[in-house]
Design a protein around this motif. Sequence first.
Motif, PDB file in Angstrom:
ATOM      1  N   SER A  35       0.820  -1.221   0.000  1.00 35.47           N
ATOM      2  CA  SER A  35       0.000   0.000   0.000  1.00 35.47           C
ATOM      3  C   SER A  35       0.852   1.269   0.000  1.00 35.47           C
ATOM      4  O   SER A  35       0.347   2.342  -0.297  1.00 35.47           O
ATOM      5  N   GLN A  36       2.158   1.142   0.333  1.00 33.62           N
ATOM      6  CA  GLN A  36       3.038   2.312   0.424  1.00 33.62           C
ATOM      7  C   GLN A  36       2.501   3.349   1.419  1.00 33.62           C
ATOM      8  O   GLN A  36       2.746   4.547   1.274  1.00 33.62           O
ATOM      9  N   ALA A  37       1.700   2.896   2.372  1.00 34.67           N
ATOM     10  CA  ALA A  37       1.129   3.821   3.356  1.00 34.67           C
ATOM     11  C   ALA A  37       2.206   4.275   4.330  1.00 34.67           C
ATOM     12  O   ALA A  37       3.211   3.593   4.511  1.00 34.67           O
ATOM     13  N   ASP A  38       2.013   5.429   4.964  1.00 30.57           N
ATOM     14  CA  ASP A  38       2.955   5.914   5.970  1.00 30.57           C
ATOM     15  C   ASP A  38       2.892   5.029   7.207  1.00 30.57           C
ATOM     16  O   ASP A  38       1.821   4.564   7.589  1.00 30.57           O
ATOM     17  N   TRP A  39       4.041   4.866   7.843  1.00 31.91           N
ATOM     18  CA  TRP A  39       4.054   4.172   9.131  1.00 31.91           C
ATOM     19  C   TRP A  39       3.657   5.173  10.209  1.00 31.91           C
ATOM     20  O   TRP A  39       3.936   6.367  10.079  1.00 31.91           O
ATOM     21  N   PRO A  40       3.027   4.696  11.268  1.00 34.00           N
ATOM     22  CA  PRO A  40       2.725   5.630  12.366  1.00 34.00           C
ATOM     23  C   PRO A  40       4.023   6.132  12.995  1.00 34.00           C
ATOM     24  O   PRO A  40       5.030   5.426  12.972  1.00 34.00           O
ATOM     25  N   ARG A  41       3.998   7.323  13.534  1.00 38.59           N
ATOM     26  CA  ARG A  41       5.165   7.853  14.216  1.00 38.59           C
ATOM     27  C   ARG A  41       5.543   6.938  15.370  1.00 38.59           C
ATOM     28  O   ARG A  41       4.672   6.452  16.098  1.00 38.59           O
ATOM     29  N   ALA A  42       6.846   6.720  15.552  1.00 39.52           N
ATOM     30  CA  ALA A  42       7.294   5.796  16.600  1.00 39.52           C
ATOM     31  C   ALA A  42       7.109   6.406  17.988  1.00 39.52           C
ATOM     32  O   ALA A  42       6.902   5.704  18.963  1.00 39.52           O
ATOM     33  N   TRP A  43       7.218   7.721  18.096  1.00 37.37           N
ATOM     34  CA  TRP A  43       6.910   8.388  19.367  1.00 37.37           C
ATOM     35  C   TRP A  43       6.361   9.766  19.042  1.00 37.37           C
ATOM     36  O   TRP A  43       6.566  10.294  17.957  1.00 37.37           O
ATOM     37  N   ARG A  44       5.633  10.334  20.004  1.00 33.44           N
ATOM     38  CA  ARG A  44       4.881  11.564  19.728  1.00 33.44           C
ATOM     39  C   ARG A  44       5.553  12.788  20.310  1.00 33.44           C
ATOM     40  O   ARG A  44       6.460  12.697  21.119  1.00 33.44           O
ATOM     41  N   ARG A  45       5.061  13.941  19.888  1.00 35.76           N
ATOM     42  CA  ARG A  45       5.531  15.207  20.441  1.00 35.76           C
ATOM     43  C   ARG A  45       4.432  15.768  21.339  1.00 35.76           C
ATOM     44  O   ARG A  45       3.250  15.665  21.022  1.00 35.76           O
ATOM     45  N   HIS A  46       4.837  16.355  22.448  1.00 36.35           N
ATOM     46  CA  HIS A  46       3.880  16.940  23.391  1.00 36.35           C
ATOM     47  C   HIS A  46       4.357  18.329  23.765  1.00 36.35           C
ATOM     48  O   HIS A  46       5.532  18.651  23.642  1.00 36.35           O
ATOM     49  N   ASP A  47       3.411  19.139  24.283  1.00 39.52           N
ATOM     50  CA  ASP A  47       3.829  20.337  24.994  1.00 39.52           C
ATOM     51  C   ASP A  47       4.161  19.911  26.417  1.00 39.52           C
ATOM     52  O   ASP A  47       3.458  19.065  26.980  1.00 39.52           O
ATOM     53  N   PRO A  48       5.214  20.498  27.005  1.00 40.70           N
ATOM     54  CA  PRO A  48       5.555  20.092  28.378  1.00 40.70           C
ATOM     55  C   PRO A  48       4.394  20.408  29.333  1.00 40.70           C
ATOM     56  O   PRO A  48       3.802  21.489  29.258  1.00 40.70           O
ATOM     57  N   LYS A  49       4.076  19.467  30.202  1.00 38.08           N
ATOM     58  CA  LYS A  49       3.062  19.724  31.235  1.00 38.08           C
ATOM     59  C   LYS A  49       3.688  20.570  32.351  1.00 38.08           C
ATOM     60  O   LYS A  49       4.911  20.725  32.422  1.00 38.08           O
ATOM     61  N   SER A  50       2.847  21.100  33.234  1.00 38.29           N
ATOM     62  CA  SER A  50       3.389  21.956  34.303  1.00 38.29           C
ATOM     63  C   SER A  50       4.002  21.119  35.423  1.00 38.29           C
ATOM     64  O   SER A  50       4.777  21.640  36.225  1.00 38.29           O
ATOM     65  N   SER A  51       3.658  19.828  35.487  1.00 36.83           N
ATOM     66  CA  SER A  51       4.312  18.996  36.499  1.00 36.83           C
ATOM     67  C   SER A  51       4.361  17.535  36.057  1.00 36.83           C
ATOM     68  O   SER A  51       3.507  17.065  35.302  1.00 36.83           O
ATOM     69  N   TYR A  52       5.400  16.843  36.535  1.00 38.14           N
ATOM     70  CA  TYR A  52       5.561  15.410  36.301  1.00 38.14           C
ATOM     71  C   TYR A  52       5.977  14.751  37.615  1.00 38.14           C
ATOM     72  O   TYR A  52       6.512  15.421  38.503  1.00 38.14           O
ATOM     73  N   ASP A  53       5.744  13.427  37.705  1.00 40.14           N
ATOM     74  CA  ASP A  53       6.219  12.702  38.884  1.00 40.14           C
ATOM     75  C   ASP A  53       7.740  12.546  38.850  1.00 40.14           C
ATOM     76  O   ASP A  53       8.409  12.612  39.883  1.00 40.14           O
ATOM     77  N   VAL A  54       8.265  12.304  37.659  1.00 37.29           N
ATOM     78  CA  VAL A  54       9.708  12.118  37.495  1.00 37.29           C
ATOM     79  C   VAL A  54      10.147  12.849  36.226  1.00 37.29           C
ATOM     80  O   VAL A  54       9.484  12.726  35.194  1.00 37.29           O
TER      81      VAL A  54
END
Lengths: 108, 446
Positions: B46-65
Amino acid sequence: MILLPCPYCGPRNVSEFRYVGEVSERPDPNETGVEEWRTFLYTRNNPVGWTTETWFHSAGCRQHLIAERHTMTNEVRASRLPEAQLPEGQEERATGGNVAGDGGGAIY
Amino acid sequence: MRAPGAIKSALGAVMSSVGPYDRNGSTNGHKPYRYSAFDLLRHGFSQADWPRAWRRHDPKSSYDVVVVGGGVHGLATAYYLAKNHGITNVAVLDKGYIGSGGSGRNTAIIRSNYLTPEGIRFYDRSVKLYETLSADLNYNAMFAQRGHLTLAHNDSSLRTMRWRAEVNKLEGVDSEVIGPDEIKKLVPFMDTSEDVRYPILGALYHPPGGIIRHDAVVWGYARGADALGVHIHQNTEVTGIDVTGGKVSGVRTKRGDIATPVVVNCTAGWSTLISDMVGVKMPVSTFPLQAAVTEPVRPFLNPVIVSGTLHVYVSQTDRGELVFGASVDPFTSYSMRGSLEFTEGLAGHVLELMPSLAKMRLLRQWSGLCDMTPDFSPIMGVTPVAGFFVDVGWGTYGFKAGPVSGETMAALIATGKMPDLIAPFSLDRFASGSLMGEKGAAAVGH
């Protein structure tokens, strides 16, 4: 290639020198505790930027020297003799990093 | 090559076209996608695009680690935090693109034939994790266990080889000393004659050692971590770390401030700069290490060849290029420029071992930054600042330790208990004087 200006021999190829390390204050072994001594032995500032360090001109005059080098660009702006080797009454015998005419001092 | 077959190799080639850069669209839905032979066929038609292996995000205001450093160590730590411990509110920050530091600059050699029992146990766990990595991550890392030869050119190194072989056997690692005849069988092109400047007296042979595609390891961990909910932020340089009352409270980045109780320093080359942000001093000096690669030729070299005396290691990639590494540069620097002295010295030493390579041409050379410690062992674990963990000081042995470092650092962060495997590598060993003395480390003079 990086040229190091030796206070005795002038600018020489860095491969003639042996790197000794950052200049740090050696504590008095009779006064210091174990932890302070080990901090002196192992811990380094390891900065990005200008640093003052000891080199040994092993394939030249076989003298130690103090050089100020930028760790990102490897530019050398000055070198001088260690204080212990200064002749009496003389403050400092410095060699500028950029010696006119012989391409001295700098860099690659 | 163990796990993968021809189809999976082809898949690896397809996936490499995705590239390591931050090009992921934000529309890629959060649906874990499994690669398979059927999918490869379907995409082929099909020559279709592969899904992106990882995504881009905007940084959240807090994370656990928050993990600083998006190389194999940082991404593996995030992956095992999510997979083994269910901690998924994790961000991995990198000032460039992922795998742009040591993870993309090493010579991709995997082995566990070290000298100290602590070192051998630790790196052996890493080899075990690498053996099943492609299957675990559903991503072909192309691990080829072709064997690893460390040459001895004089009596004292032969004695060290025997010492290493015995300690390795005690720890259950496949390792033995072999003579020139057996070396000649393994590497027919090697000059094993006696009338040369550096005659080969024997070698430490380590059959489980080999090479791997280092970019694929980084991308595989990134993809695995992303599928479990970890945020990967590329081009996000850390400019400061906030400490409140002796505890980490947040990270300042070029893309905004992030509140977090836990920061893990997984950087190489820049590790002292990150630790300086919280006032933790470390016994680390940064030296460049140069490597080079030749034009591709037909496969002729199966095992990895290392010579400590000649300061050189050689392996042939699946693509046919010879990869050369050398010892660290003679003085500290953050400059990653190559030098003519390196190329000349390297060529001379390689030709000493394999004179038939005289007509080979070098394609390119590069350098990476090695954080050297006084005892050639890493610094892992807790620091005097609560919530600030380090996984640094990886010198010339960081890439081969990636999986086990991620696994043990994740366990330490999640449980608060120091895993036995990394207890000998704590930062306080320097103050207490219990250094490791790992003479099995490569690319450093002893």
